[in-house]
Scaffold this motif. Structure first.
Motif, PDB file in Angstrom:
ATOM      1  N   UNK A 753       8.929  10.611  15.130  1.00 51.44           N
ATOM      2  CA  UNK A 753       8.175   9.676  15.974  1.00 51.44           C
ATOM      3  C   UNK A 753       6.675   9.890  15.817  1.00 51.44           C
ATOM      4  N   UNK A 754       6.264  11.164  15.738  1.00 53.30           N
ATOM      5  CA  UNK A 754       4.847  11.469  15.569  1.00 53.30           C
ATOM      6  C   UNK A 754       4.333  10.933  14.228  1.00 53.30           C
ATOM      7  N   UNK A 755       5.120  11.122  13.172  1.00 59.23           N
ATOM      8  CA  UNK A 755       4.714  10.618  11.854  1.00 59.23           C
ATOM      9  C   UNK A 755       4.638   9.090  11.851  1.00 59.23           C
ATOM     10  N   UNK A 756       5.569   8.466  12.562  1.00 57.28           N
ATOM     11  CA  UNK A 756       5.553   7.000  12.641  1.00 57.28           C
ATOM     12  C   UNK A 756       4.275   6.523  13.324  1.00 57.28           C
ATOM     13  N   UNK A 757       3.867   7.212  14.386  1.00 56.01           N
ATOM     14  CA  UNK A 757       2.614   6.854  15.070  1.00 56.01           C
ATOM     15  C   UNK A 757       1.422   7.031  14.113  1.00 56.01           C
ATOM     16  N   UNK A 758       1.456   8.105  13.334  1.00 56.81           N
ATOM     17  CA  UNK A 758       0.355   8.338  12.382  1.00 56.81           C
ATOM     18  C   UNK A 758       0.309   7.236  11.330  1.00 56.81           C
ATOM     19  N   UNK A 759       1.500   6.788  10.869  1.00 59.87           N
ATOM     20  CA  UNK A 759       1.546   5.705   9.876  1.00 59.87           C
ATOM     21  C   UNK A 759       0.999   4.415  10.487  1.00 59.87           C
ATOM     22  N   UNK A 760       1.336   4.185  11.766  1.00 62.41           N
ATOM     23  CA  UNK A 760       0.831   2.982  12.433  1.00 62.41           C
ATOM     24  C   UNK A 760      -0.697   3.000  12.504  1.00 62.41           C
ATOM     25  N   UNK A 761      -1.254   4.173  12.821  1.00 63.38           N
ATOM     26  CA  UNK A 761      -2.714   4.295  12.882  1.00 63.38           C
ATOM     27  C   UNK A 761      -3.329   4.036  11.503  1.00 63.38           C
ATOM     28  N   UNK A 762      -2.702   4.590  10.486  1.00 60.77           N
ATOM     29  CA  UNK A 762      -3.206   4.399   9.123  1.00 60.77           C
ATOM     30  C   UNK A 762      -3.128   2.921   8.735  1.00 60.77           C
ATOM     31  N   UNK A 763      -2.037   2.250   9.142  1.00 59.51           N
ATOM     32  CA  UNK A 763      -1.882   0.831   8.833  1.00 59.51           C
ATOM     33  C   UNK A 763      -2.938   0.003   9.559  1.00 59.51           C
ATOM     34  N   UNK A 764      -3.231   0.376  10.810  1.00 64.06           N
ATOM     35  CA  UNK A 764      -4.275  -0.331  11.555  1.00 64.06           C
ATOM     36  C   UNK A 764      -5.628  -0.177  10.858  1.00 64.06           C
ATOM     37  N   UNK A 765      -5.891   1.009  10.377  1.00 68.49           N
ATOM     38  CA  UNK A 765      -7.144   1.221   9.641  1.00 68.49           C
ATOM     39  C   UNK A 765      -7.199   0.340   8.403  1.00 68.49           C
ATOM     40  N   UNK A 766      -6.055   0.242   7.687  1.00 73.54           N
ATOM     41  CA  UNK A 766      -6.013  -0.569   6.481  1.00 73.54           C
ATOM     42  C   UNK A 766      -6.210  -2.051   6.820  1.00 73.54           C
ATOM     43  N   UNK A 767      -5.571  -2.520   7.939  1.00 77.84           N
ATOM     44  CA  UNK A 767      -5.739  -3.913   8.344  1.00 77.84           C
ATOM     45  C   UNK A 767      -7.190  -4.186   8.710  1.00 77.84           C
ATOM     46  N   UNK A 768      -7.818  -3.223   9.371  1.00 80.39           N
ATOM     47  CA  UNK A 768      -9.227  -3.370   9.725  1.00 80.39           C
ATOM     48  C   UNK A 768     -10.084  -3.460   8.469  1.00 80.39           C
ATOM     49  N   UNK A 769      -9.745  -2.644   7.492  1.00 80.94           N
ATOM     50  CA  UNK A 769     -10.495  -2.682   6.237  1.00 80.94           C
ATOM     51  C   UNK A 769     -10.330  -4.031   5.552  1.00 80.94           C
ATOM     52  N   UNK A 770      -9.087  -4.573   5.553  1.00 79.92           N
ATOM     53  CA  UNK A 770      -8.852  -5.883   4.928  1.00 79.92           C
ATOM     54  C   UNK A 770      -9.665  -6.973   5.636  1.00 79.92           C
ATOM     55  N   UNK A 771      -9.679  -6.884   6.991  1.00 75.78           N
ATOM     56  CA  UNK A 771     -10.425  -7.894   7.749  1.00 75.78           C
ATOM     57  C   UNK A 771     -11.907  -7.822   7.414  1.00 75.78           C
ATOM     58  N   UNK A 772     -12.441  -6.622   7.346  1.00 74.50           N
ATOM     59  CA  UNK A 772     -13.861  -6.464   7.041  1.00 74.50           C
ATOM     60  C   UNK A 772     -14.182  -6.910   5.627  1.00 74.50           C
ATOM     61  N   UNK A 773     -13.252  -6.616   4.679  1.00 79.32           N
ATOM     62  CA  UNK A 773     -13.470  -7.063   3.302  1.00 79.32           C
ATOM     63  C   UNK A 773     -13.446  -8.585   3.230  1.00 79.32           C
ATOM     64  N   UNK A 774     -12.505  -9.191   4.001  1.00 76.36           N
ATOM     65  CA  UNK A 774     -12.437 -10.656   3.994  1.00 76.36           C
ATOM     66  C   UNK A 774     -13.665 -11.284   4.616  1.00 76.36           C
TER      67      UNK A 774
END
Length: 881
Positions: A753-774
């Protein structure tokens, strides 16, 4: 003529002259504590020169003529390897030997025949020159008779043409004699000097020494008296790589057929071409890879002392040079495979032990690369406030070297990339000061030891070492022979005095062999002293380090010596280390050999050779097997035997330990006449294994490259540990609300569960990066026929950075993407650009040259850190050129 052909011709030639061909001995000397490594062809044969009958295993009869190709190691000038054309650490020495059989006439005639005959080497006779000892007219006569003109023979003194060097005047006593060196003129293309010039300078690249014939004909005695030996010997040494260099017409041995595959592999790995003597890095990596492979294949392991330290130093020096060529991943194990392929036919141990050698090399290299990376970060911090043209102080460079093991040459290299020089003179001064402090401390220690032990030496001379009674009893009556307080011998020690007590006999065990020194008390009428520990002087005198608690202790007092009963726990732990050693070898294999231990009343620690972590299942098997040995209640016995007899019986000795002619052998008898353990050991043990009670492993870890450590408990301590562990587990199961047997599964789910939360945080960072790049948009640029993107977006971790780079590469159909975040940078190369020869690693290396930072990689991806991103991304176009 290939190197292999030269080797075989030499051995066949001397077989035709009645010599026994022997395979190469190990580079590790057998029963010779004076040497770290075999350093000459004759070294393993020394006993036969000293009169031992020349009988060899598996060969019938006595052989007074022998020939070998012996692998040898010389490490006195490691720093010169790669920088000169003649220095090697591992080399092959061809030799023919006579143990009181033939002498100078045959040795010289056969050397001439082998060198000049068309059937053998076919060297041109007119190019051969020799040197002889200044008054060796016999050698001069034989050389002129075979055809060497007098003008091609030089006479030198004992500093050049005597073995050992300068033996007539300086010693040592023992067999010695003149020698005759053979040189070959490679021609004016290798130098314009003449043989007469060599007589003056004794250095030449044109005239190469290829063979040395040594004539041990004297026994040196005190006063420089040279007494003729009744049976003089012959000992010759021909450097195989030097002869190959001559016959193959190449500049140096790095260009011979045995070294070329290594050089070619290094060029392949680094992408940096080899440019002969200027390519010091290629030469160091090739030579040291060969040396490390040979030494490890003969059973040496990386360590901080002795042979292990030498081989560690060789590997790390090679890695440093590989680092300068841009290699950031382990590579030495790949070179070991080349060594095994090229030379494994002659030295089968290279192939047989290749897997083990490669594992050790890779682990050691990974560890050192981490040290380099750590040092680079510290160097970055030091360089942070400096500008091009500034100087990094020698004191700071020395701190990097002394505290963190970071090499000076890398400091100079990295600082130079930023236009900053390093005060190397200041570094050398700081190094010299440290060495001077070390020498002063050592001198003080030696002087203190000498002064404080004059009385011990006198006592040992009169009475010998202290008799030890502790194998049978923990109590004895004894007389005080000597009292020492600091450096002084004293007659009496009143209450409160810290004193070293020497008894005429003792039940106290002196620290040694991994076992701690005994503690306890000394009692006498009207007083007592507490013994903290017991040690032993080099003379074999036991020193009881004690504090007088009551009364006054005087020399001559008869005391009751009582060892702390906890010694029985020490005995349990010591016997358990022997059982553990046997279990390790049974489960892991015979490579698991002891490399150190600690045995005290509280616990045991056992270090052993193992190149990777022990799997939990194997660790459980080891623990279970030791407990089975304990439950079987096997008898434990000891006996004193001659060292050779003990070794023939298979008794194991501690690596690097020195033993006397008579040794104590401790044996654990098994069932059905099987022996569980048989080791040379002076320590204290139980009488039967059942006395140990129980055994539990409490820790397993790495302590050095290729060496792991197990910590364990026995007896009541083991039971207490299991009880405490069980109580903690039960408390945790109550906390989590699950039965004890379900605790592992519950913890596993929580971690998921902890690793899943960490992956979610990493995915949010990636989505934020995509939004900023766009939102900000990116622009595709073109240069040198390549379409590329150079983008910065902060807030991304390494994984998200790589994923974003992949998406940019695919979305924009770019050839190259450079994406940075913070001080980190990732470079990705598209498939089409890869096929055209573009390499991400080369682009990264070029960027570090242009914009600082550090990084590495190869093929489609490279990554690095420590960058000024604006500067690095701005330099991408130039890096693609």
């Amino acid at each position: 003529m290939t190197t292999a052909e030269i080797r075989e011709k030499f051995l066949k030639f001397f077989e035709s002259k009645g010599h026994l061909r022997l395979p190469s001995f190990s580079v590790v000397p057998e029963d010779d504590p004076t040497l770290l490594f075999i350093n000459a062809g004759m070294t393993p044969l020394k006993p036969y020169f000293m009169g031992k009958k020349p009988v060899f295993p598996g060969v019938e009869g006595e052989w007074y003529r022998v020939t070998t190709c012996q692998k040898s190691v010389r490490t006195g000038d490691i720093e010169n390897v790669g920088r000169t054309n003649r220095h090697q650490t591992v080399f092959e020495m061809l030799g023919n030997f006579s143990f009181g059989d033939y002498f100078k006439k045959e040795a010289i005639e056969w050397a001439w025949e082998f060198l000049t005959s068309k059937e053998w080497l076919g060297l041109e006779p007119e190019r051969i020159y020799v040197t002889i000892y200044i008054d060796d007219d016999e050698a001069f006569e034989h050389w002129t008779r075979v055809g060497v003109p007098p003008e091609r023979i030089h006479r030198f003194g004992a500093d050049e043409n005597f073995w050992p060097q300068n033996a007539p005047t300086q010693g040592p006593n023992g067999p010695c004699g003149p020698c005759s060196e053979i040189y070959y003129d490679r021609g004016p293309e290798f130098g314009s000097d003449t043989w007469a010039d060599y007589y003056e300078t004794r250095e030449s690249n044109r005239f190469v020494e290829i063979w040395n014939l040594v004539f041990p004909q004297y026994n040196r005695k005190d006063g420089g008296v040279l007494e003729p030996l009744p049976k003089p010997n012959i000992d010759t040494g021909m450097g195989l790589s030097r002869v190959a260099m001559v016959l193959q017409g190449v500049t140096d041995f790095y260009e011979t057929d045995e070294f070329r595959p290594l050089i070619e592999k290094i060029v392949e790995l680094t992408g940096v071409s080899y440019e002969g003597p200027r390519s010091v890095a290629h030469r160091v990596m090739a030579e040291h890879a060969r040396a490390v492979a040979f030494i490890l294949a003969d059973g040496v392991h990386f360590a901080n002392t002795g042979r292990g330290y030498v081989v560690r130093r060789l590997l790390r020096r090679a890695v440093r040079f590989g680092y300068l060529l841009g290699l950031r991943e382990p590579f030495m194990h790949r070179l070991a495979a080349v060594v095994a392929e090229v030379m494994g036919g002659v030295y089968p141990e290279l192939r047989a032990n290749l897997e083990s050698v490669q594992k050790q090399m890779k682990i050691e290299e990974e560890q050192f690369l981490r040290t380099l990376e750590s040092g680079i970060k510290r160097l970055d911090a030091m360089l942070e406030g400096l500008s091009p043209g500034d100087t990094l102080s020698g004191r700071e460079a020395f701190t990097l070297y002394d505290t963190y093991g970071f090499p000076l040459d890398l400091t100079v290299e990295i600082a130079g990339e930023r236009g900053i020089r390093v005060d190397t003179e200041g570094f050398e001064k700081a190094l010299e000061e440290q060495q001077e402090r070390a020498r002063a401390a050592a001198a003080f220690s030696r002087e203190l030891f000498r002064r404080s032990n004059e009385a011990l030496a006198a006592l040992a001379a009169d009475y010998g070492g202290t008799p030890f009674l502790g194998y049978e009893s923990l109590e004895a009556q004894a007389s005080v022979k000597l009292l020492l307080a600091g450096e002084q011998t004293i007659e009496e020690a009143p209450a409160g005095t810290e004193v070293q007590v020497v008894l005429d006999r003792t039940p106290f065990y002196a620290e040694g062999g991994g076992q701690v020194g005994d503690a306890g008390v000394l009692e006498w009428p009207g007083g007592w002293a507490r013994v903290h520990t017991t040690q032993k002087s080099p003379e074999g005198i036991f020193l009881h380090l004690a504090r007088v608690e009551e009364g006054t202790l005087r020399a001559g007092t008869v005391v009751r010596a009582l060892v702390d009963p906890h010694r029985r726990d020490t005995e349990r732990n010591h016997t358990a280390t022997h059982l553990l050693h046997a279990a390790l070898r049974a489960v892991l294999g015979p490579h698991a050999q002891q490399r150190g231990s600690y045995v005290g009343p509280d616990r045991l620690r056992f270090d052993f050779t193992q190149f990777e972590p022990i799997a939990p299942r194997d660790l459980a098997r080891i623990e279970r097997l030791v407990n089975r040995f304990i439950q079987a209640d096997f008898p434990v016995s000891y006996a004193y035997k001659p060292l050779e007899e003990a070794r023939k019986e298979g008794a194991m000795a501690l690596f690097g330990e020195k033993y006397g002619d008579v040794v104590r052998v401790v044996t654990v008898e098994g069932s059905l006449d099987q022996v569980v353990s048989k080791e040379l050991c002076g320590g204290c043990h139980v009488r039967r294994t059942g006395e140990i009670g129980s055994f539990v492993i409490v820790g397993e870890e790495a302590v050095a490259a290729g060496v792991r450590r197990i910590e364990a408990l026995t007896g009541e301590a083991a039971v207490a540990f299991v009880r405490e562990t069980l109580e903690r587990a039960q408390g945790l199961s109550r906390e989590l609300g699950v039965p004890l047997e379900q605790l592992p599964e519950r913890v596993r789910r929580l971690l998921e569960e902890l690793k899943a939360r960490e992956r979610e945080v990493e995915q949010l960072r990636l989505e934020l990066a995509r939004a900023r790049l766009g939102k900000e948009g990116v622009s595709l640029k073109e240069a040198h026929g390549l379409r590329y993107l150079a983008v910065r977006i902060d807030g991304l971790e390494a994984g998200a950075l790589r994923s974003a780079a992949d998406e940019l590469l695919e979305k924009h159909r770019a050839d190259v993407v450079a994406l940075g975040s913070g001080q980190n940078l990732v470079i990705k190369v598209g498939k089409a650009a890869l096929e055209r020869g573009l390499d991400a690693g080369r682009v990264m290396r070029r960027l570090t040259e242009l914009a600082g930072g550090r990084g590495g990689g190869r093929g489609a991806i490279a990554q690095g850190g420590g960058f000024d991103l604006e500067r690095a991304l701005g330099a991408l176009e130039e890096a693609l050129a």
